[in-house]
Design an enzyme around this catalytic site. Structure first.
Site, PDB file in Angstrom:
ATOM      1  N   LEU A  49       0.844  -1.194   0.000  1.00  0.00           N
ATOM      2  CA  LEU A  49       0.000   0.000   0.000  1.00  0.00           C
ATOM      3  C   LEU A  49       0.875   1.237   0.000  1.00  0.00           C
ATOM      4  O   LEU A  49       1.972   1.241   0.587  1.00  0.00           O
ATOM      5  CB  LEU A  49      -0.938  -0.008   1.202  1.00  0.00           C
ATOM      6  CG  LEU A  49      -1.887  -1.208   1.295  1.00  0.00           C
ATOM      7  CD1 LEU A  49      -2.935  -0.950   2.367  1.00  0.00           C
ATOM      8  CD2 LEU A  49      -2.546  -1.539  -0.032  1.00  0.00           C
ATOM      9  N   GLY A  94       0.700  -5.146   1.340  1.00  0.00           N
ATOM     10  CA  GLY A  94      -0.449  -5.120   0.415  1.00  0.00           C
ATOM     11  C   GLY A  94      -0.147  -5.793  -0.925  1.00  0.00           C
ATOM     12  O   GLY A  94      -1.042  -6.377  -1.551  1.00  0.00           O
ATOM     13  N   ASN A 118       4.411  -7.633   6.355  1.00  0.00           N
ATOM     14  CA  ASN A 118       5.366  -7.070   7.329  1.00  0.00           C
ATOM     15  C   ASN A 118       4.797  -5.893   8.110  1.00  0.00           C
ATOM     16  O   ASN A 118       5.542  -5.075   8.640  1.00  0.00           O
ATOM     17  CB  ASN A 118       6.640  -6.629   6.589  1.00  0.00           C
ATOM     18  CG  ASN A 118       6.374  -5.538   5.573  1.00  0.00           C
ATOM     19  OD1 ASN A 118       5.303  -5.491   4.991  1.00  0.00           O
ATOM     20  ND2 ASN A 118       7.318  -4.642   5.360  1.00  0.00           N
ATOM     21  N   GLU A 119       3.473  -5.791   8.186  1.00  0.00           N
ATOM     22  CA  GLU A 119       2.847  -4.609   8.792  1.00  0.00           C
ATOM     23  C   GLU A 119       3.390  -4.267  10.182  1.00  0.00           C
ATOM     24  O   GLU A 119       3.594  -3.098  10.508  1.00  0.00           O
ATOM     25  CB  GLU A 119       1.315  -4.790   8.881  1.00  0.00           C
ATOM     26  CG  GLU A 119       0.561  -4.553   7.593  1.00  0.00           C
ATOM     27  CD  GLU A 119       0.601  -5.721   6.627  1.00  0.00           C
ATOM     28  OE1 GLU A 119       1.293  -6.712   6.914  1.00  0.00           O
ATOM     29  OE2 GLU A 119      -0.060  -5.650   5.578  1.00  0.00           O
TER      30      GLU A 119
HETATM   31  C1  LIG Z   1      -6.807  -1.632  11.355  1.00  0.00           C
HETATM   32  C2  LIG Z   1      -5.874  -0.770  10.599  1.00  0.00           C
HETATM   33  C3  LIG Z   1      -5.033  -1.532   9.671  1.00  0.00           C
HETATM   34  C4  LIG Z   1      -4.030  -0.727   8.901  1.00  0.00           C
HETATM   35  C5  LIG Z   1      -3.443  -1.596   7.854  1.00  0.00           C
HETATM   36  C6  LIG Z   1      -2.609  -0.877   6.848  1.00  0.00           C
HETATM   37  C7  LIG Z   1      -1.999  -1.885   5.935  1.00  0.00           C
HETATM   38  C8  LIG Z   1      -0.912  -1.629   5.237  1.00  0.00           C
HETATM   39  C9  LIG Z   1      -0.298  -2.612   4.347  1.00  0.00           C
HETATM   40  C10 LIG Z   1       0.872  -2.089   3.548  1.00  0.00           C
HETATM   41  O1  LIG Z   1       1.024  -2.482   2.440  1.00  0.00           O
HETATM   42  S1  LIG Z   1       1.917  -0.935   4.271  1.00  0.00           S
HETATM   43  C11 LIG Z   1       3.292  -0.810   3.167  1.00  0.00           C
HETATM   44  C12 LIG Z   1       4.342  -1.816   3.533  1.00  0.00           C
HETATM   45  N1  LIG Z   1       5.434  -1.760   2.601  1.00  0.00           N
HETATM   46  C13 LIG Z   1       6.713  -1.822   2.952  1.00  0.00           C
HETATM   47  O2  LIG Z   1       7.054  -1.942   4.115  1.00  0.00           O
HETATM   48  C14 LIG Z   1       7.726  -1.725   1.854  1.00  0.00           C
HETATM   49  C15 LIG Z   1       8.484  -0.437   1.970  1.00  0.00           C
HETATM   50  N2  LIG Z   1       9.463  -0.305   0.898  1.00  0.00           N
HETATM   51  C16 LIG Z   1      10.637  -0.965   0.885  1.00  0.00           C
HETATM   52  O3  LIG Z   1      10.971  -1.750   1.733  1.00  0.00           O
HETATM   53  C17 LIG Z   1      11.546  -0.652  -0.263  1.00  0.00           C
HETATM   54  O4  LIG Z   1      11.129   0.548  -0.846  1.00  0.00           O
HETATM   55  C18 LIG Z   1      11.581  -1.758  -1.345  1.00  0.00           C
HETATM   56  C19 LIG Z   1      10.191  -2.137  -1.811  1.00  0.00           C
HETATM   57  C20 LIG Z   1      12.319  -2.995  -0.766  1.00  0.00           C
HETATM   58  C21 LIG Z   1      12.383  -1.235  -2.566  1.00  0.00           C
HETATM   59  O5  LIG Z   1      13.645  -0.797  -2.154  1.00  0.00           O
HETATM   60  P1  LIG Z   1      14.487   0.145  -3.129  1.00  0.00           P
HETATM   61  O6  LIG Z   1      15.802   0.363  -2.441  1.00  0.00           O
HETATM   62  O7  LIG Z   1      14.508  -0.407  -4.499  1.00  0.00           O
HETATM   63  O8  LIG Z   1      13.665   1.500  -3.233  1.00  0.00           O
HETATM   64  P2  LIG Z   1      13.520   2.654  -2.132  1.00  0.00           P
HETATM   65  O9  LIG Z   1      14.626   3.618  -2.309  1.00  0.00           O
HETATM   66  O10 LIG Z   1      13.345   2.070  -0.775  1.00  0.00           O
HETATM   67  O11 LIG Z   1      12.125   3.290  -2.552  1.00  0.00           O
HETATM   68  C22 LIG Z   1      12.009   4.129  -3.698  1.00  0.00           C
HETATM   69  C23 LIG Z   1      11.043   5.249  -3.382  1.00  0.00           C
HETATM   70  O12 LIG Z   1       9.760   4.663  -3.133  1.00  0.00           O
HETATM   71  C24 LIG Z   1       9.297   5.069  -1.838  1.00  0.00           C
HETATM   72  N3  LIG Z   1       8.490   3.949  -1.275  1.00  0.00           N
HETATM   73  C25 LIG Z   1       8.888   2.711  -1.012  1.00  0.00           C
HETATM   74  N4  LIG Z   1       7.870   1.975  -0.551  1.00  0.00           N
HETATM   75  C26 LIG Z   1       6.798   2.789  -0.506  1.00  0.00           C
HETATM   76  C27 LIG Z   1       5.451   2.612  -0.118  1.00  0.00           C
HETATM   77  N5  LIG Z   1       4.970   1.433   0.330  1.00  0.00           N
HETATM   78  N6  LIG Z   1       4.624   3.659  -0.205  1.00  0.00           N
HETATM   79  C28 LIG Z   1       5.063   4.860  -0.655  1.00  0.00           C
HETATM   80  N7  LIG Z   1       6.343   5.081  -1.046  1.00  0.00           N
HETATM   81  C29 LIG Z   1       7.197   4.067  -0.974  1.00  0.00           C
HETATM   82  C30 LIG Z   1      10.567   5.334  -1.043  1.00  0.00           C
HETATM   83  O13 LIG Z   1      10.285   6.159   0.061  1.00  0.00           O
HETATM   84  C31 LIG Z   1      11.418   5.992  -2.090  1.00  0.00           C
HETATM   85  O14 LIG Z   1      10.961   7.332  -2.217  1.00  0.00           O
HETATM   86  P3  LIG Z   1      11.978   8.514  -2.590  1.00  0.00           P
HETATM   87  O15 LIG Z   1      11.137   9.751  -2.581  1.00  0.00           O
HETATM   88  O16 LIG Z   1      12.537   8.149  -3.945  1.00  0.00           O
HETATM   89  O17 LIG Z   1      13.032   8.509  -1.511  1.00  0.00           O
END
Ligand SMILES: CCCCCC/C=C/CC(=O)SCCNC(=O)CCNC(=O)[C@H](O)C(C)(C)COP(=O)(O)OP(=O)(O)OC[C@H]1O[C@@H](n2cnc3c(N)ncnc32)[C@H](O)[C@@H]1OP(=O)(O)O
Length: 243
Positions: A49, A94, A118-119
């Protein structure tokens, strides 16, 4: 269906809506019987997400976003098409839910391509229907440990716990998904579809019955100061990783 929302295929509201429209188009065209879901972003299936949709926005936006997340899951989970994911990159939260909603999962054999819900690592909680989808795939004990610890499983472990069905060399992910598809398409469509529904409807019905309450619960939870702070800290860590 190749997901392309660079850099990390995060599931923004706009991207969720595009995926939903694409799925609906394929479902309503009788010429289509199956989907292979994969990514066009090198090394990344989906970062889950979009944290920017859940940070610093107002309750109306959170509600709209969560409704779209629910809708996409329901449509993928209950799709009458055969849906196979060809997971060609890291796949978090997500994004992992999307893959878990498919009928079959092929994962590229690269130790960097970990996947899981991994939430808890973000200080948030996987909702009950994320949890149910995982339990239905890997069983209660594995899901309990994976959810509490926010585990991201590398390919060999993902295969071992049953989170994916096959691990293949990276250049064979799509061909392996296509080969698997042949077996699914050989089954009479109506029998397969009704069986899928029989297996999945009780899980989907739990959310359908409580959809509004689930939205309200999400809005309340995500709006808390402590949760907003945790998300900002997590985003900041992602950005600092680069420096
Ligand atoms: C009852 C209430 C319930 C609430 C439930 C809510 C549920 C949520 C579910 C979810 O899906 S939460 C999201 C979880 N995701 C993660 O933890 C993944 C986070 N990202 C990473 O670990 C890494 O980005 C990656 C996927 C391993 C890729 O690594 P890489 O080194 O290739 O890229 P980065 O430099 O880290 O990222 C590039 C750029 O993208 C931004 N970004 C990464 N992930 C997200 C994201 N999920 N949402 C928005 N933006 C994201 C990151 O910050 C970088 O941005 P920049 O501006 O270029 O620095």
């Amino acid at each position: 269906m190749k997901m392309r929302n660079p850099p990390v295929n995060s599931l923004s509201l706009e991207f969720l809506t595009e995926l939903l429209i694409s799925l609906e188009k394929l479902e309503s065209d009788k010429a289509f019987h199956a989907i292979i879901l994969t990514s066009d972003c090198p090394g990344i299936f989906s970062a889950g997400l979009d944290l920017m949709e859940m940070c610093g926005r107002d309750p109306t936006h959170y509600a709209e976003y969560w409704k779209a997340v629910q809708e996409l899951w329901l449509r993928f989970y209950l799709s009458h098409l055969v849906v196979i994911s060809a997971i060609n990159g890291v796949n978090a939260a997500g994004g992992c839910l999307l893959a878990l909603s498919c009928d079959y999962r092929v994962l590229a054999d690269n130790p960097k391509y970990a996947m899981g819900l991994n939430e808890t690592l973000l200080g948030i909680i996987a909702p009950f229907w994320f949890k149910d989808t995982l339990v239905n795939t890997v069983g209660h004990r594995t899901a309990e440990r994976a959810l509490q610890l926010g585990l991201l499983f590398p390919p060999a472990e993902a295969l071992q716990v049953g989170m994916v069905d096959k691990v293949v060399p990276e250049d064979q992910v799509l061909s392996a998904a296509r080969s698997e598809l042949a077996q699914w398409l050989a089954i009479p469509g109506h029998a397969r579809q009704l069986t899928k529904s029989l297996m999945r409807k009780p899980t989907a019905d739990r959310l359908l019955k409580e959809r509004d309450a689930d939205i309200q619960n999400f809005v309340r939870f995500i709006s808390r100061d402590a949760i907003q702070k945790a998300l900002r800290v997590y985003l900041e860590k992602l950005k600092q990783k680069k420096t």
